[in-house]
Scaffold this motif. Sequence first.
Motif, short mmCIF file in Angstrom:
data_model
loop_
_atom_site.label_atom_id
_atom_site.label_comp_id
_atom_site.label_asym_id
_atom_site.label_seq_id
_atom_site.Cartn_x
_atom_site.Cartn_y
_atom_site.Cartn_z
N ARG A 30 1.42 2.71 -3.40
CA ARG A 30 0.30 3.18 -4.22
C ARG A 30 0.44 4.68 -4.45
O ARG A 30 0.77 5.42 -3.51
N LEU A 85 -9.67 -1.92 -6.06
CA LEU A 85 -8.84 -1.77 -4.87
C LEU A 85 -8.25 -0.37 -4.78
O LEU A 85 -8.36 0.31 -3.77
N PRO A 119 0.81 -1.24 0.00
CA PRO A 119 0.00 0.00 0.00
C PRO A 119 0.83 1.27 0.00
O PRO A 119 0.41 2.28 -0.58
N GLU A 166 -11.09 2.36 -4.29
CA GLU A 166 -11.67 2.41 -2.93
C GLU A 166 -10.64 2.88 -1.91
O GLU A 166 -10.96 3.64 -1.00
N TYR A 167 -9.42 2.43 -2.08
CA TYR A 167 -8.33 2.86 -1.18
C TYR A 167 -8.17 4.39 -1.26
O TYR A 167 -8.08 5.08 -0.24
N SER A 168 -8.17 4.91 -2.48
CA SER A 168 -7.93 6.35 -2.68
C SER A 168 -9.07 7.17 -2.07
O SER A 168 -8.85 8.20 -1.43
N GLU A 182 -10.92 6.24 0.39
CA GLU A 182 -10.80 6.13 1.84
C GLU A 182 -9.72 7.08 2.37
O GLU A 182 -9.93 7.76 3.38
N ILE A 183 -8.61 7.16 1.67
CA ILE A 183 -7.52 8.05 2.10
C ILE A 183 -8.01 9.51 2.04
O ILE A 183 -7.79 10.29 2.95
N SER A 187 -1.19 6.94 -1.93
CA SER A 187 -0.95 6.75 -0.49
C SER A 187 -0.58 8.10 0.12
O SER A 187 -0.12 9.01 -0.60
#
Length: 230
Positions: free
Chosen positions: A134, A162, A131, A165-167, A169-170, A137
């Motif tokens: 990314r 992935l 992660p 959704e990660y981005s 969330e960040i 991040s």
Amino acid sequence: MGKNKLRRFAEMKNFPNVFEPTALESLSENFALRGLWRTDFFKEPQKMVLELGCGKGEYTLGLAEKYPLHAFVGMDIKGARIWRGAKTAVEKGQKNVAFVRSRIEFLTRFFAPAEIDEIWVTFADPQPKRPLKRLTSPRFLDLYRQILKPEGIVHLKTDSALLYEYSLEIAQQENLPIFYASADLYATTENLPTHLQEIWNIKTHYENLFAGKGYSIKYLCFGLSPKAKV
Ligand SMILES: C[S@@+](CC[C@H](N)C(=O)[O-])C[C@H]1O[C@@H](n2cnc3c(N)ncnc32)[C@H](O)[C@@H]1O
């Protein structure tokens, strides 16, 4: 290395629109155009836009054609890919395009604070097991913050649920303004922001590949200055 690659790398050395910073320039702030892109390389563009991991530069070239008064810089570590985009720009006489061959991690060595208006992250590796690598991040967002105007925008286009959704969330965790988010961009027809309507048909190489295989394309657009707490 194949003969073709060697020939292309040699040819690229003479392209006026490609910069291959030295190790010293990547580790210091001596890069000649740092802070001077607008005045010393481009002709006072209305906006400076950066595409990170631009590959062969199709997206950078497409955007540059659409917005001739803006300047576009594509960045990638792979010389053979940059060669393709840079050569096309030279052949077409596109003067509002440049390429920097370097690792994104050294970004702040080539661009000064507030020099950039917008950043595109296009079809970056989702790095499922790493992660921190990314491109959205917190570590990378901190780098982008150092060169982006306070009101600047980051655009992410990806086929990866992935990474999308990660981005998201960040961005939420960092209390950043989210201007637009779609998990299936091309299925969206209502309330599309004007900028997306304008560039609807401009697609990256990987975007065409993934869309052709039936993947939905995800898009997220956000700012890097945290929202005021209420
Ligand atoms: C999957 S390709 C996407 C290329 C292009 N954006 C597209 O959508 O067609 C990812 C690109 O990012 C580049 N890249 C990945 N990590 C990088 C890094 N840390 N610094 C510079 N380039 C990087 C790779 O060399 C590759 O060309």
